[in-house]
Motif scaffolding. Structure first.
Motif, short mmCIF file in Angstrom:
data_model
loop_
_atom_site.label_atom_id
_atom_site.label_comp_id
_atom_site.label_asym_id
_atom_site.label_seq_id
_atom_site.Cartn_x
_atom_site.Cartn_y
_atom_site.Cartn_z
N ALA A 1 0.77 -1.38 -0.11
CA ALA A 1 0.05 -0.22 0.14
C ALA A 1 0.95 1.32 0.01
O ALA A 1 0.24 2.51 0.01
N THR A 2 2.05 0.97 0.15
CA THR A 2 3.20 2.30 0.02
C THR A 2 3.79 2.52 -1.40
O THR A 2 3.92 1.89 -2.19
N LYS A 3 3.81 3.83 -1.70
CA LYS A 3 4.23 4.31 -2.92
C LYS A 3 5.70 3.89 -3.05
O LYS A 3 6.78 3.91 -1.92
N LYS A 4 6.23 3.83 -4.28
CA LYS A 4 7.58 3.92 -4.36
C LYS A 4 8.74 4.89 -3.67
O LYS A 4 8.08 5.97 -3.83
N ASP A 5 9.49 4.40 -2.81
CA ASP A 5 10.23 5.18 -2.12
C ASP A 5 9.81 5.65 -0.99
O ASP A 5 10.18 6.67 -0.20
N GLY A 6 8.37 5.26 -0.62
CA GLY A 6 7.73 5.70 0.64
C GLY A 6 8.53 4.78 1.57
O GLY A 6 8.99 4.17 1.50
N VAL A 7 7.92 5.49 3.00
CA VAL A 7 8.80 5.02 4.28
C VAL A 7 7.80 4.43 5.21
O VAL A 7 6.50 4.89 5.37
N VAL A 8 8.04 3.34 5.84
CA VAL A 8 7.23 2.52 6.88
C VAL A 8 8.10 2.54 8.17
O VAL A 8 9.25 1.88 8.06
N TYR A 9 7.65 3.13 9.37
CA TYR A 9 8.04 2.96 10.39
C TYR A 9 7.31 2.04 11.32
O TYR A 9 6.06 2.01 11.31
#
Length: 307
Positions: free
Chosen positions: A254-262
């Motif tokens: 569900a995260t875009k490319k280069d997106g970040v998950v903490y």
């Protein structure tokens, strides 16, 4: 022994807090096994949690011992007894002493952190509504949120959501299974002047909610789940060691490319299934996200993934 230790750490930590203009911080956490407390300052109030420990005392003797400890804490922290709030974890509250009122009166207040306002409740729940150990992590999220779509899963009272909105996020979606905490999150957004209509507050079981997400939607995702949960409102129970790879891979979809998950959790024996997680980069940021008042005092893991 307890008085000396508390005096020493309070002197040191309060000085660091003043320098950084921090008014909510932890001063003691089970430093001496015979005094199993967590002690936190919330501006001019003190919040104490007594950990459940076999102490071998009869109830009456334990109450007298606890009263002596509270008197000492009041003296060292220079805080009046009526501003001290006590929670006894996993212990029936039947206090018949001068501190009895501390457990029965409801006390909500607004505190400041990072120039933002948060509602805390020092009396009614096991936790106050603001996890102080993520102060630094929240700052990281704020610094990255400008113009971003942010998803806050297991959002609790929405402190990460407030920081994201303060950082200029275009939209923040906060998800939690508790209606009480979700309402609290909305209130925290409101007291900071953010338009709650611009953001989303979703009452849902995160385990099921993840299956409804569209791919490549979010720029930043925050996930700070409980170690274990088997709420009656959940379809399945959550075991973070067993389930984290599945959860993270669904979040990354569900995260875009280069997106970040903490991603953070409090399981002491947690081992990250790194080879099974479909992220471009994985970084353990545990040490750099532990604030000065939690050094060597807390076992929790924190990671930063990029898509």
């Amino acid at each position: 022994m307890f008085e000396n230790r508390l005096t020493k750490v309070y002197r040191h930590i309060s000085k660091l807090a003043r320098r950084q203009h921090i008014t909510c911080y932890r001063v003691y956490d089970d430093d001496i096994p015979e005094f199993p407390f967590s002690i936190e300052i919330y501006e001019d109030h003190v919040y104490i949690a007594e950990y459940n420990r076999r102490h071998g005392m009869e109830d009456e003797a334990h109450e007298a011992w606890l009263d002596n400890c509270l008197e000492l804490i009041s003296k060292v922290l220079e805080t009046a007894p009526e501003k001290i709030w006590v929670k006894q974890r996993q212990r029936k509250e039947n206090r018949q002493s001068q501190y009895e009122k501390l457990s029965t009166e409801s006390h909500e207040m607004q505190v400041q952190e990072g120039g933002l306002k948060f509602k805390v409740n020092l009396s009614d729940y096991l936790d106050t509504g603001l996890f102080l150990d993520h102060r630094t992590t929240r700052g990281m999220v704020r610094a990255e949120s400008q113009g971003k779509k942010v998803l806050n899963l297991f959002c609790y009272t929405g402190s990460f959501s407030v920081y994201a909105a303060a950082g200029g996020a275009s939209e923040v979606t906060s998800v939690d299974l508790s209606k009480t905490y979700l309402t609290w999150a909305e209130e925290n957004m409101r007291i900071n002047g953010f338009d709650t209509a611009q953001h989303k507050f979703v009452h849902a079981d995160v385990l099921q909610y993840l299956d409804t997400l569209k791919i490549n939607t979010y720029d930043i995702v925050i996930m700070d789940p409980p170690t274990f949960s088997n709420s009656k409102r959940m379809k399945d129970f959550l075991d973070i060691q067993r389930d984290h790879v599945t959860l993270l891979n669904k979040v990354l979809l569900a995260t875009k490319k280069d997106g970040v998950v903490y991603f953070s959790n409090n399981y002491r024996r947690f081992i990250l299934g790194e080879d099974k997680i479909e992220a471009a980069t994985i970084k353990d940021i545990t040490n750099q996200t532990l604030p000065f008042d939690f050094q060597q005092k807390m076992i929790r893991k924190c990671y930063r993934f990029t898509k």
